[in-house]
Design a protein around this motif. Structure first.
Motif, short mmCIF file in Angstrom:
data_model
loop_
_atom_site.label_atom_id
_atom_site.label_comp_id
_atom_site.label_asym_id
_atom_site.label_seq_id
_atom_site.Cartn_x
_atom_site.Cartn_y
_atom_site.Cartn_z
N GLY A 31 59.93 38.10 -24.16
CA GLY A 31 59.24 38.64 -25.34
C GLY A 31 60.13 39.69 -25.99
O GLY A 31 59.73 40.84 -26.15
N GLY A 33 61.12 40.27 -28.93
CA GLY A 33 60.80 40.81 -30.25
C GLY A 33 61.99 40.73 -31.19
O GLY A 33 62.65 39.68 -31.30
N VAL A 53 63.96 35.94 -24.60
CA VAL A 53 63.02 34.83 -24.77
C VAL A 53 61.96 35.29 -25.76
O VAL A 53 61.38 36.37 -25.60
N SER A 82 57.46 32.54 -22.61
CA SER A 82 58.05 33.23 -21.45
C SER A 82 57.64 32.60 -20.13
O SER A 82 58.45 32.43 -19.22
N THR A 173 62.93 50.18 -26.55
CA THR A 173 62.64 48.98 -27.33
C THR A 173 62.02 49.40 -28.67
O THR A 173 61.60 50.55 -28.84
N PHE A 175 59.09 48.51 -29.89
CA PHE A 175 57.69 48.90 -29.72
C PHE A 175 57.57 50.23 -28.99
O PHE A 175 56.70 51.04 -29.31
C1 LIG Z 1 54.49 43.78 -28.31
S1 LIG Z 1 55.89 42.85 -28.68
C2 LIG Z 1 57.19 43.67 -27.74
C3 LIG Z 1 58.57 43.28 -28.19
C4 LIG Z 1 59.72 43.97 -27.44
N1 LIG Z 1 59.72 43.63 -26.03
C5 LIG Z 1 59.61 45.46 -27.62
O1 LIG Z 1 59.24 46.13 -26.65
O2 LIG Z 1 59.90 45.93 -28.72
C6 LIG Z 1 55.64 41.40 -27.72
C7 LIG Z 1 56.62 40.29 -28.08
O3 LIG Z 1 56.48 39.25 -27.14
C8 LIG Z 1 56.37 38.01 -27.85
N2 LIG Z 1 55.54 37.18 -26.99
C9 LIG Z 1 54.24 37.36 -26.67
N3 LIG Z 1 53.85 36.42 -25.80
C10 LIG Z 1 54.93 35.62 -25.57
C11 LIG Z 1 55.15 34.48 -24.76
N4 LIG Z 1 54.17 33.97 -24.01
N5 LIG Z 1 56.37 33.93 -24.77
C12 LIG Z 1 57.38 34.44 -25.54
N6 LIG Z 1 57.22 35.52 -26.32
C13 LIG Z 1 56.01 36.10 -26.33
C14 LIG Z 1 55.72 38.36 -29.17
O4 LIG Z 1 56.00 37.41 -30.15
C15 LIG Z 1 56.38 39.71 -29.45
O5 LIG Z 1 57.60 39.56 -30.12
#
Ligand SMILES: C[S@@+](CC[C@H](N)C(=O)[O-])C[C@H]1O[C@@H](n2cnc3c(N)ncnc32)[C@H](O)[C@@H]1O
Length: 195
Positions: A31, A33, A53, A82, A173, A175
């Protein structure tokens, strides 16, 4: 797209040469982002390989552009779920560190089963980690953190290690920055595979 990792076959485990060069340490950011963490880790550690991913196409495109613009040869992004990647695609004992940073907390009780952190997920994480490999989890959501600590304890096959902001190089990150700016604290969980 340059920077994108496309598996040769989506229905069998990937071979190690498909995902990293020689015997270099491999790190996975689940995830990822917009990829800030991935970019900074890859720049800081040219001796390691990184795979982000991410399931959202727009974010995958952004990460690909960043990888290309920065000329990072040790970073790639995989557009998939993921859980599917951990459970079905990563070869056994292949990953040095697996990061799950600021995942969706699914705060409502009726949605808790959608949380990534489940016992079968932990079993798959352990299987894809190298012996001594680490799983790093971070959230701003205290209840999700406590849930995760309980899941890891119930699973019982990880050693919990100390992890503070100063333990090792660990860029913030996107977020995390956003939430810290709102005055929220981060909760960290560092687990090591023990055999
Ligand atoms: C809250 S954001 C956090 C992004 C990054 N890790 C950060 O901390 O800035 C969650 C990310 O995970 C992705 N995501 C959520 N569920 C997922 C999954 N099952 N498989 C892949 N990506 C996923 C979302 O699209 C989003 O980009």
């Amino acid at each position: 797209m340059p920077g994108e990792l496309v598996p040769a076959d989506y229905f069998r485990k990937m071979d190690r040469p498909e995902i990293c060069r020689d015997d270099r340490p491999l790190e996975i950011d689940l995830g990822c982002g917009d990829g800030k963490f991935l970019m900074e880790m890859a720049r800081e550690h040219p001796e390691r390989d990184f795979i982000g991913v991410e399931r959202l196409l727009g974010r995958v495109r952004k990460v690909c552009k960043k990888i290309t613009k920065r000329g990072l040869e040790n970073a790639q992004v995989l557009r998939l779920d993921s859980r599917y990647v951990v459970e079905w695609l990563l070869p056994e004992s292949s990953v040095s560190r697996l990061h799950l940073l600021c995942p969706d907390p699914w705060p409502k009780f009726k949605h808790h089963r959608r949380r990534v952190m489940q016992l079968d997920f932990l079993e798959s994480v352990r299987t894809c980690l190298r012996p001594g490999g680490e799983f790093l989890f971070m959230t701003d959501h205290e209840e999700y953190y406590q849930w995760s600590v309980a899941k890891v304890a119930a699973y019982g096959k990880f050693e919990i290690l100390e992890w503070t902001e100063d333990t090792f190089f660990y860029p913030k990150t996107d977020f995390q920055l956003q939430w810290e700016a709102e005055g929220k604290s981060m909760f960290r969980l560092r687990c090591r595979r023990v055999d």
